[in-house]
Scaffold this motif. Structure first.
Motif, short mmCIF file in Angstrom:
data_model
loop_
_atom_site.label_atom_id
_atom_site.label_comp_id
_atom_site.label_asym_id
_atom_site.label_seq_id
_atom_site.Cartn_x
_atom_site.Cartn_y
_atom_site.Cartn_z
N THR B 172 0.83 -1.21 0.00
CA THR B 172 0.00 0.00 0.00
C THR B 172 0.87 1.26 0.00
O THR B 172 0.55 2.23 -0.68
CB THR B 172 -0.97 0.03 1.20
OG1 THR B 172 -0.20 -0.06 2.41
CG2 THR B 172 -1.95 -1.11 1.17
N ILE B 173 1.96 1.24 0.75
CA ILE B 173 2.80 2.45 0.81
C ILE B 173 3.50 2.67 -0.53
O ILE B 173 3.61 3.79 -1.01
CB ILE B 173 3.82 2.37 1.97
CG1 ILE B 173 3.08 2.34 3.31
CG2 ILE B 173 4.78 3.55 1.94
CD1 ILE B 173 3.96 2.03 4.50
N PHE B 199 12.08 14.73 1.45
CA PHE B 199 11.35 13.61 2.05
C PHE B 199 10.53 14.09 3.24
O PHE B 199 9.34 13.82 3.35
CB PHE B 199 12.32 12.51 2.47
CG PHE B 199 11.65 11.40 3.20
CD1 PHE B 199 10.90 10.47 2.51
CD2 PHE B 199 11.73 11.30 4.59
CE1 PHE B 199 10.25 9.45 3.18
CE2 PHE B 199 11.09 10.29 5.26
CZ PHE B 199 10.34 9.35 4.56
N TRP B 200 11.16 14.82 4.12
CA TRP B 200 10.54 15.19 5.40
C TRP B 200 9.40 16.19 5.22
O TRP B 200 8.37 16.07 5.86
CB TRP B 200 11.61 15.76 6.34
CG TRP B 200 11.11 16.00 7.71
CD1 TRP B 200 10.87 17.20 8.30
CD2 TRP B 200 10.78 15.00 8.69
NE1 TRP B 200 10.41 17.01 9.57
CE2 TRP B 200 10.35 15.67 9.83
CE3 TRP B 200 10.82 13.60 8.68
CZ2 TRP B 200 9.94 15.00 10.99
CZ3 TRP B 200 10.42 12.93 9.83
CH2 TRP B 200 9.98 13.63 10.96
N HIS B 201 9.60 17.21 4.34
CA HIS B 201 8.59 18.26 4.23
C HIS B 201 7.55 17.96 3.16
O HIS B 201 6.46 18.53 3.19
CB HIS B 201 9.25 19.60 3.90
CG HIS B 201 10.08 20.15 5.00
ND1 HIS B 201 9.55 20.61 6.18
CD2 HIS B 201 11.43 20.29 5.13
CE1 HIS B 201 10.52 21.02 6.98
NE2 HIS B 201 11.67 20.83 6.36
N VAL B 202 7.88 17.12 2.18
CA VAL B 202 6.96 16.93 1.06
C VAL B 202 6.47 15.48 0.94
O VAL B 202 5.28 15.23 1.05
CB VAL B 202 7.62 17.39 -0.27
CG1 VAL B 202 6.67 17.17 -1.42
CG2 VAL B 202 8.00 18.86 -0.17
N ILE B 203 7.40 14.55 0.75
CA ILE B 203 6.98 13.17 0.46
C ILE B 203 6.27 12.54 1.65
O ILE B 203 5.16 12.00 1.51
CB ILE B 203 8.20 12.30 0.05
CG1 ILE B 203 8.96 12.95 -1.11
CG2 ILE B 203 7.74 10.90 -0.33
CD1 ILE B 203 8.18 13.09 -2.37
N LEU B 204 6.86 12.63 2.83
CA LEU B 204 6.27 12.00 4.01
C LEU B 204 4.87 12.54 4.31
O LEU B 204 3.93 11.76 4.42
CB LEU B 204 7.20 12.14 5.21
CG LEU B 204 6.75 11.39 6.47
CD1 LEU B 204 6.71 9.88 6.21
CD2 LEU B 204 7.68 11.68 7.64
N GLY B 210 -2.19 7.76 3.19
CA GLY B 210 -2.13 6.37 2.72
C GLY B 210 -1.62 5.44 3.82
O GLY B 210 -2.13 4.33 4.00
N VAL B 211 -0.63 5.90 4.58
CA VAL B 211 -0.11 5.09 5.68
C VAL B 211 -1.20 4.86 6.72
O VAL B 211 -1.36 3.76 7.25
CB VAL B 211 1.12 5.78 6.32
CG1 VAL B 211 1.53 5.06 7.60
CG2 VAL B 211 2.28 5.81 5.35
N MET B 212 -2.00 5.91 6.98
CA MET B 212 -3.07 5.77 7.97
C MET B 212 -4.10 4.74 7.52
O MET B 212 -4.61 3.96 8.33
CB MET B 212 -3.76 7.13 8.19
CG MET B 212 -3.00 8.05 9.10
SD MET B 212 -2.73 7.35 10.74
CE MET B 212 -4.38 7.44 11.40
N VAL B 213 -4.43 4.75 6.23
CA VAL B 213 -5.39 3.76 5.72
C VAL B 213 -4.80 2.36 5.91
O VAL B 213 -5.49 1.44 6.36
CB VAL B 213 -5.72 4.04 4.24
CG1 VAL B 213 -6.55 2.91 3.66
CG2 VAL B 213 -6.47 5.36 4.11
#
Lengths: 359, 284, 265
Positions: B172-173, B199-204, B210-213
């Motif tokens: 899923t990720i 990564f930290w400010h944009v991608i994550l 999606g991670v929460m789902v």
């Protein structure tokens, strides 16, 4: 804040596909340049090479006289405004604009001030707390512009920035882009496939096709005196008629055409490779046909109007000349000319507006 | 042109079969289960008087409450560990593996997914048991002298679960990462962000929903599972589904089982509502 | 710095893939065990446990039962899911939201609860447990899955193609069977096979709702009572092989889409 851009013999190959073939191009500091061409012509690839997202197969790009080979996008004095704007959807409008300055280590307070100044310039100061999805297409585009300008680039790259907007908004944004460019003085390089958009904003139009530059120059020069047949056709409708160069002297040329022998000033000849007896293309823009007598005009005789349609600013007609009845010519006449289908008219053309192109 | 009402009737006709099936075999059984949970068992027969005694007894009997707490602890642990392990794997596949091999890497990463669920837990038992692979290897390497007692503990249950959910979450990720427009990454780099900042400010932040789902999916599947804790955890520290199954198969106490099932469902629903509300907040 | 990162990435990949494959490799390796216990040391290889599996009538009939239940229940799930998706996507239905929620609700409920609810209901009305009741349970859990997958793939861009078909004289059924269904075939097939693998591997509902004839996971479950046994390894390996073959076939035949790199100008 602004810089000259020079492309030196840029080549780009994807596997066996040649995307760019020996591009040499200079863009003056502070110019608004437009890379114009059909899709697949390599214009976006050229932009991405300048931005540093794609490495060229060969050649170099100089920005402000300095080479930036192997320098990543973040370290180049360029910023890009993407086609889909790529606004960060999880950040507010202000946070988007502040992103670049913050990444460059500018304090939050200074970054916020700069963001507010830029948002004011693009007339969005009141929306700084909104998220991108709450804005209209035109507003998002302005945020993207503000975000790109916030890092004070020397060169701003715009990848089909107006493609997603409707026609009316596009015309309005063209004017705004041009005004903002004049204000900040940054070199703008803008990619589009819309020649009207290009003519509306560009100081310099660069016409590209199949990975090569076909022509470059000011809008009127490229439109009225195009360097190649491709440019002539891409910049707008044009009637092309095969002719043969029969004689040439200092000030005039003689052509054998389907409607007889034509004598034109030698300035009509846009190519210097033609010799006597060679074939060429006679180019006539539709708006250059005239209904009335004029001195220095070249009569084309009687024509029959095959069809006529009202286009708002002009009437677009298809004509068949008595001298050459099988060929249809496209002509524009004034709104009030009263042209209608089936009518027989006498037409002529201003001699100096005709051009002769090589095949 | 048929009238709007006729069109609607036609539309409902397509929906009715699925709706009837859901009604007959999902909603009505659920109602029956609620009814049972309000009845009592006396000896081998049912007493059909309505009361909340079964629910009351849940809070009175400490091993029921302990089962729920075990379930929640294990589920929380599994969800966190699985995300922490799966995110880097998904990120490496999406960013560091060349596009040509990405699909292959992904298929490989989830291949053991297709072993039978029962068999997969059994296979972990082979690895973790007293004389199993892991203990033998550790003894041969001289790391330990006496075999570790991992099988039939919470560690074994968590290991089995994490194995399954790492694969699920990687999938899923990964899907979430590759559907992000590459222009976000380019824009961030263009504006001066380095790899970590991008990564930290944009991608994550963009992949958190999606991670929460995925985390919610993990929660639901994990807290309701009977097989993994039964095979790997054994009869120590029972989780709620194990207790429910005991009521059904050993004691034939359907009313108590029904009440426990409904308590389990309430817990899942609370998690669902919390997750849905969080996602909604995130969007605005 | 760059080197260090590459080593870190490679190490992480090795560790995670190792973790993911550890149980499977152990399972398959010790299915070839010569001795009576599937634990080290490995002595073999031997095919005797595979022989034992295929000569065990209970296992082979359970395998057959599982296949039947999976193939037929998935067919019903797909049909129900497709029809519902078509209804919701192509007709403006007022008050559709709660109905959609009801149809997809089984996705968020534990299989244990669904199975138990069916068990008490069948018990109350006197329906005896059989493969049929197992199949009914599997349709309950797979219909929302099929519905969700197919509904998600029904976009507005297909609407005009259907309108064109209607315009050219096709009636509702012809449009659905000859235009809509073929257009959605990839997602229908994906839904069907996903549903087959879910049903084929489902334990708890099958356990609660079956009696004399059982499905494979239930039979394997009873095999587990005999403790660690290479025969269980052999069954597990066979099931794994069948699933992997199905998945790889799907991947390489049906969903193989040559994706040439985007060449934008």
């Amino acid at each position: 804040m602004t810089a000259r851009v020079e492309f030196k013999q840029i080549k780009k190959r994807f596997d066996d596909f040649v995307a760019l073939d020996e591009i040499n191009l200079d863009i003056e500091a502070g110019d608004y340049a437009v890379l114009l061409g059909p899709s697949g012509c390599g214009k976006t690839t050229l932009l991405m090479i300048l931005a540093g997202f794609i490495p060229p197969t060969a050649g170099d790009v100089l920005i402000g006289g300095q080479s930036y080979q192997h320098v990543p996008p973040s370290k180049r004095p360029t910023t890009t405004m993407f086609q889909d704007y790529a606004l960060f959807p999880h950040m507010t409008v202000a946070a988007n604009v502040m992103f670049g300055p913050r990444m460059r280590g500018i304090s939050r307070r200074h970054a916020a001030n700069r963001a507010m100044d830029l948002l004011e310039m693009v007339n969005l100061a009141g929306s700084h707390r909104k998220k991108p999805h709450e804005l209209s297409g035109g507003q998002r585009q302005r945020v993207a512009l503000a975000r790109a300008l916030a890092v004070e680039p020397d060169v701003l790259l715009l990848d089909e920035p107006l493609g997603a907007l409707d026609l009316k908004l596009r015309r309005q944004m063209q004017d705004e882009l041009k005004a903002i460019q004049r204000k900040v003085g940054t070199t703008f390089i803008h990619v589009t496939h819309d020649q009207e958009e290009a003519m509306a904003i560009a100081d310099k139009i660069v016409v590209m096709n199949h990975g090569r530059i076909e022509d470059s120059g000011s809008a009127d020069r490229v439109y009225l005196r195009p360097a190649t047949r491709f440019t002539a056709e891409f910049m707008g409708e044009i009637n092309l008629i095969p002719v043969k160069l029969s004689s040439q002297n200092g000030s005039s040329i003689c052509l054998q055409s389907p409607f007889g022998v034509l004598e034109l000033p030698s300035s009509a000849l846009l190519t210097d490779t033609l010799r006597q007896g060679d074939t060429a293309q006679l180019g006539i823009r539709p708006e250059h046909f005239r209904l009335t007598d004029r001195t220095n005009a070249l009569s084309l005789g009687i024509a029959t109007v095959k069809s006529a349609a009202f286009f708002g600013a002009y009437v677009r007609a298809l004509l068949s000349l008595e001298a050459d009845p099988d060929r249809l010519l496209i002509a524009h006449f004034p709104q009030d000319s009263g042209i209608s289908e089936g009518q027989r008219i006498s037409i002529e053309i201003y001699r100096t507006s005709i051009i002769v192109l090589s095949n | 042109m048929p009238s709007e009402a006729a069109l609607q009737r036609k539309g409902w006709a397509f929906v009715v079969p699925a709706l009837l099936w859901t009604l007959a075999f999902f909603i009505i059984p659920f109602a029956v289960m609620v009814m049972y949970s309000l009845w009592q068992r006396a000896g081998t027969s049912l007493v059909k008087t309505w009361s909340f005694d079964n629910y009351a007894s849940f809070f009175e009997k400490s091993h029921f409450v302990a089962g729920l707490i075990n379930s929640l602890e294990i589920t929380a642990l599994v969800t966190v560990i699985s995300i922490v392990l799966a995110y880097p794997l998904a990120w490496i596949i999406a960013e560091r593996v060349s596009p040509r091999w990405q699909r292959m890497a992904l298929i490989l990463a989830i291949l053991p997914f297709w072993t039978s669920y029962v068999v997969r837990s059994y296979a972990w038992l082979l690895v973790l048991s007293r004389n199993g692979y892991l203990n033998q290897t550790l003894i041969n390497l001289g790391v330990i002298d006496t075999p570790l007692e991992i099988a039939a503990t919470r560690v074994a249950t968590v290991t089995g679960f994490v194995h399954f959910f790492v694969m699920l979450l990687t999938l899923t990720i990964y899907a979430n990462l590759v559907q992000l427009s590459p222009n976000y990454r380019r824009a961030a780099a263009d504006l001066g962000a380095n790899g970590f900042q991008t990564f930290w400010h944009v991608i994550l932040p963009l992949t958190i929903p999606g991670v929460m789902v995925g985390a919610f999916l993990t929660f639901v599947l994990c807290i309701g599972d009977y097989i993994t804790p039964q095979i790997l955890g054994g009869n120590n520290e029972l989780v709620l589904p194990q207790i429910i199954m005991l009521q059904i198969t050993r004691r034939a106490d359907f009313p108590t089982a029904a009440a426990l099932s409904i308590i389990l469902m309430v817990v899942i629903s609370i998690a669902y509502i919390a997750c849905a509300r969080w996602l909604k907040m995130e969007r605005t | 710095m760059h080197r260090l990162r590459t080593i870190g990435v490679a190490g992480y990949l090795l560790l995670l893939y190792g973790f993911i494959f550890l149980p499977v490799v152990t399972l398959v390796l010790f299915s070839f065990q010569e001795g009576r216990f599937p634990i080290p040391p490995f002595n073999g290889p031997s095919l005797k446990w595979y022989q034992a599996v295929f000569s065990d009538n209970k296992l082979t009939s359970a395998l057959f039962n599982s296949l039947m239940v999976a193939l037929i229940s998935s067919l019903v799930s797909c049909l129900l899911g497709f029809l519902a998706a078509y209804g919701f996507a192509r007709y403006r239905l007022p008050g559709a939201a709660p109905i959609k929620a009801a149809i997809t609700a089984p996705l968020t409920v534990s299989y244990l609860i669904i199975g138990f609810g069916l068990l008490v209901t069948f018990n109350m009305i006197g329906v005896s447990r059989s493969l049929l009741t197992v199949g009914i349970g599997h349709v309950v859990i797979n219909t929302p899955l099929c519905f969700a997958i197919i509904y998600a793939s029904m976009g507005d861009h297909q609407l005009n193609i259907e309108r064109a078909a209607r315009d050219l004289g096709a009636n509702d059924w012809q449009v659905m069977l000859r235009v809509t269904a073929p257009m959605l075939l990839p997602s229908i097939i994906a839904a069907y096979f996903l549903s087959v693998t879910f049903s084929w591997d489902e334990f708890i509902i099958a356990f609660l709702l079956s009696r004399f004839d059982v499905t494979l996971p239930v039979e394997i479950w009873s095999l587990l009572r005999s403790g660690l046994n290479p025969k269980t390894n052999a069954v597990g390996s066979v099931v794994f092989l069948i699933s992997v073959v199905i998945v790889l076939l799907l991947e390489f035949i049906i969903f193989r889409r040559g994706a040439p790199r985007d060449r934008k100008s």
